[in-house]
Design a protein around this motif. Structure first.
Motif, PDB file in Angstrom:
ATOM      1  N   TRP A  36     -14.797  63.145  57.215  1.00 55.76           N
ATOM      2  CA  TRP A  36     -14.135  62.437  58.351  1.00 55.76           C
ATOM      3  C   TRP A  36     -14.985  62.567  59.664  1.00 55.76           C
ATOM      4  O   TRP A  36     -15.254  63.751  60.069  1.00 55.76           O
ATOM      5  CB  TRP A  36     -12.596  62.680  58.593  1.00 55.76           C
ATOM      6  N   PHE A  37     -15.370  61.552  60.412  1.00 56.79           N
ATOM      7  CA  PHE A  37     -15.916  61.738  61.650  1.00 56.79           C
ATOM      8  C   PHE A  37     -15.243  60.622  62.551  1.00 56.79           C
ATOM      9  O   PHE A  37     -14.498  59.857  61.947  1.00 56.79           O
ATOM     10  CB  PHE A  37     -17.328  61.030  61.690  1.00 56.79           C
ATOM     11  N   ARG A  38     -15.514  60.802  63.889  1.00 56.72           N
ATOM     12  CA  ARG A  38     -14.818  59.928  64.858  1.00 56.72           C
ATOM     13  C   ARG A  38     -15.835  59.608  66.051  1.00 56.72           C
ATOM     14  O   ARG A  38     -16.583  60.682  66.329  1.00 56.72           O
ATOM     15  CB  ARG A  38     -13.559  60.499  65.272  1.00 56.72           C
ATOM     16  N   GLN A  39     -15.757  58.659  66.607  1.00 62.49           N
ATOM     17  CA  GLN A  39     -16.430  58.282  67.782  1.00 62.49           C
ATOM     18  C   GLN A  39     -15.698  57.820  68.669  1.00 62.49           C
ATOM     19  O   GLN A  39     -15.026  56.580  68.724  1.00 62.49           O
ATOM     20  CB  GLN A  39     -17.572  57.392  67.476  1.00 62.49           C
ATOM     21  N   ALA A  40     -15.471  58.315  69.849  1.00 58.79           N
ATOM     22  CA  ALA A  40     -14.708  57.794  71.158  1.00 58.79           C
ATOM     23  C   ALA A  40     -15.704  57.176  72.221  1.00 58.79           C
ATOM     24  O   ALA A  40     -16.806  57.230  71.889  1.00 58.79           O
ATOM     25  CB  ALA A  40     -14.211  58.855  71.831  1.00 58.79           C
ATOM     26  N   GLU A  46     -18.580  62.684  66.381  1.00 61.17           N
ATOM     27  CA  GLU A  46     -18.319  64.045  66.148  1.00 61.17           C
ATOM     28  C   GLU A  46     -17.640  64.245  64.624  1.00 61.17           C
ATOM     29  O   GLU A  46     -16.798  63.428  64.140  1.00 61.17           O
ATOM     30  CB  GLU A  46     -17.573  64.616  67.084  1.00 61.17           C
ATOM     31  N   PHE A  47     -17.891  65.322  63.953  1.00 60.14           N
ATOM     32  CA  PHE A  47     -17.341  65.608  62.832  1.00 60.14           C
ATOM     33  C   PHE A  47     -15.876  66.035  63.303  1.00 60.14           C
ATOM     34  O   PHE A  47     -15.421  66.757  64.178  1.00 60.14           O
ATOM     35  CB  PHE A  47     -18.121  66.989  62.273  1.00 60.14           C
ATOM     36  N   VAL A  48     -14.994  65.500  62.110  1.00 64.20           N
ATOM     37  CA  VAL A  48     -13.601  66.023  62.025  1.00 64.20           C
ATOM     38  C   VAL A  48     -13.061  66.943  60.954  1.00 64.20           C
ATOM     39  O   VAL A  48     -12.489  68.081  61.006  1.00 64.20           O
ATOM     40  CB  VAL A  48     -12.876  64.681  62.003  1.00 64.20           C
ATOM     41  N   ALA A  49     -13.352  66.646  59.742  1.00 57.55           N
ATOM     42  CA  ALA A  49     -12.968  67.364  58.470  1.00 57.55           C
ATOM     43  C   ALA A  49     -13.891  66.920  57.572  1.00 57.55           C
ATOM     44  O   ALA A  49     -14.708  65.903  57.351  1.00 57.55           O
ATOM     45  CB  ALA A  49     -11.560  67.317  58.339  1.00 57.55           C
ATOM     46  N   ALA A  50     -13.909  68.042  56.602  1.00 61.56           N
ATOM     47  CA  ALA A  50     -14.746  67.668  55.446  1.00 61.56           C
ATOM     48  C   ALA A  50     -13.760  68.405  54.012  1.00 61.56           C
ATOM     49  O   ALA A  50     -13.288  69.340  54.143  1.00 61.56           O
ATOM     50  CB  ALA A  50     -16.015  68.447  55.146  1.00 61.56           C
ATOM     51  N   TYR A  60     -12.331  71.831  58.980  1.00 62.24           N
ATOM     52  CA  TYR A  60     -12.111  71.214  60.153  1.00 62.24           C
ATOM     53  C   TYR A  60     -12.888  71.614  61.334  1.00 62.24           C
ATOM     54  O   TYR A  60     -13.193  72.673  61.720  1.00 62.24           O
ATOM     55  CB  TYR A  60     -10.532  71.439  60.298  1.00 62.24           C
ATOM     56  N   ALA A  61     -12.982  70.545  62.316  1.00 60.66           N
ATOM     57  CA  ALA A  61     -13.440  70.878  63.565  1.00 60.66           C
ATOM     58  C   ALA A  61     -12.216  71.623  64.433  1.00 60.66           C
ATOM     59  O   ALA A  61     -11.032  71.470  64.029  1.00 60.66           O
ATOM     60  CB  ALA A  61     -13.557  69.514  64.408  1.00 60.66           C
ATOM     61  N   ASP A  62     -12.621  72.587  65.344  1.00 66.02           N
ATOM     62  CA  ASP A  62     -11.666  73.387  65.835  1.00 66.02           C
ATOM     63  C   ASP A  62     -10.826  72.466  66.717  1.00 66.02           C
ATOM     64  O   ASP A  62      -9.319  72.787  66.794  1.00 66.02           O
ATOM     65  CB  ASP A  62     -12.568  74.280  66.904  1.00 66.02           C
ATOM     66  N   THR A  91      -7.975  59.781  70.501  1.00 62.58           N
ATOM     67  CA  THR A  91      -8.425  58.432  70.427  1.00 62.58           C
ATOM     68  C   THR A  91      -9.919  58.022  70.193  1.00 62.58           C
ATOM     69  O   THR A  91     -10.644  58.653  70.676  1.00 62.58           O
ATOM     70  CB  THR A  91      -8.003  57.653  71.788  1.00 62.58           C
ATOM     71  N   ALA A  92     -10.071  57.353  68.996  1.00 56.24           N
ATOM     72  CA  ALA A  92     -11.375  57.061  68.637  1.00 56.24           C
ATOM     73  C   ALA A  92     -11.463  56.202  67.450  1.00 56.24           C
ATOM     74  O   ALA A  92     -10.527  55.863  66.940  1.00 56.24           O
ATOM     75  CB  ALA A  92     -12.191  58.406  68.089  1.00 56.24           C
ATOM     76  N   VAL A  93     -12.882  55.700  66.919  1.00 51.23           N
ATOM     77  CA  VAL A  93     -12.889  55.055  65.705  1.00 51.23           C
ATOM     78  C   VAL A  93     -13.163  56.159  64.747  1.00 51.23           C
ATOM     79  O   VAL A  93     -14.008  57.037  65.007  1.00 51.23           O
ATOM     80  CB  VAL A  93     -13.959  54.043  65.736  1.00 51.23           C
ATOM     81  N   TYR A  94     -12.582  56.131  63.578  1.00 49.30           N
ATOM     82  CA  TYR A  94     -12.498  57.223  62.634  1.00 49.30           C
ATOM     83  C   TYR A  94     -13.050  56.592  61.407  1.00 49.30           C
ATOM     84  O   TYR A  94     -13.056  55.414  60.847  1.00 49.30           O
ATOM     85  CB  TYR A  94     -11.058  57.530  62.165  1.00 49.30           C
ATOM     86  N   TYR A  95     -14.300  57.420  61.002  1.00 46.29           N
ATOM     87  CA  TYR A  95     -14.938  56.947  59.955  1.00 46.29           C
ATOM     88  C   TYR A  95     -14.820  57.989  58.796  1.00 46.29           C
ATOM     89  O   TYR A  95     -15.009  59.082  59.068  1.00 46.29           O
ATOM     90  CB  TYR A  95     -16.630  56.922  60.492  1.00 46.29           C
ATOM     91  N   CYS A  96     -14.934  57.361  57.592  1.00 46.39           N
ATOM     92  CA  CYS A  96     -15.154  58.265  56.245  1.00 46.39           C
ATOM     93  C   CYS A  96     -16.527  58.086  55.799  1.00 46.39           C
ATOM     94  O   CYS A  96     -17.339  57.258  56.118  1.00 46.39           O
ATOM     95  CB  CYS A  96     -14.062  58.057  55.127  1.00 46.39           C
TER      96      CYS A  96
END
Length: 121
Positions: A36-40, A46-50, A60-62, A91-96
């Protein structure tokens, strides 16, 4: 090749929870590590989790550690992200995204279209 479609985004108050899903179709879902990534707005992605191919090797991101949980169901070809104690900065768009090599790091090979998550204060 794999096609990815996210769902579950929305508007939530700070402290609330949301659960995102990512449905995969095409080549065998279990052959991909998933991220999972996200972009505000105005910020870089930015990386979120794998998560690894069999559900192990989780990272996970810290910024989300202890609040977000990544999981997958290979029988349902679906990736999940449970988000608790949400903050306005989430708050962001979340991408898998799907990776053919490795679990984390580098640029994934396939991306979904994204789902908007908005956290109000």
């Amino acid at each position: 090749q794999v096609q990815l479609v996210e769902s579950g985004g929305g508007l939530v108050q700070a402290g609330g929870s949301l659960s995102l899903s990512c449905a995969a179709s095409g080549r065998a879902f279990s052959s991909y590590a998933m991220n999972w990534f996200r972009q505000a707005p105005g910020k870089e992605r930015e990386f979120v989790a794998a998560i690894g191919r069999s559900g192990g090797n989780i990272y996970y991101a810290d910024s989300v550690k202890g609040r977000f949980t990544i999981s997958r169901d290979n029988a349902r070809n679906t990736l999940y992200l449970q988000m608790n104690n949400l903050k306005p900065e989430d708050t962001a768009v979340y991408y898998c995204a799907a990776k053919t090599v490795g679990v984390v790091g580098g640029t994934p090979d396939y991306w979904g279209q994204g789902t908007q998550v908005t956290v109000s204060s």
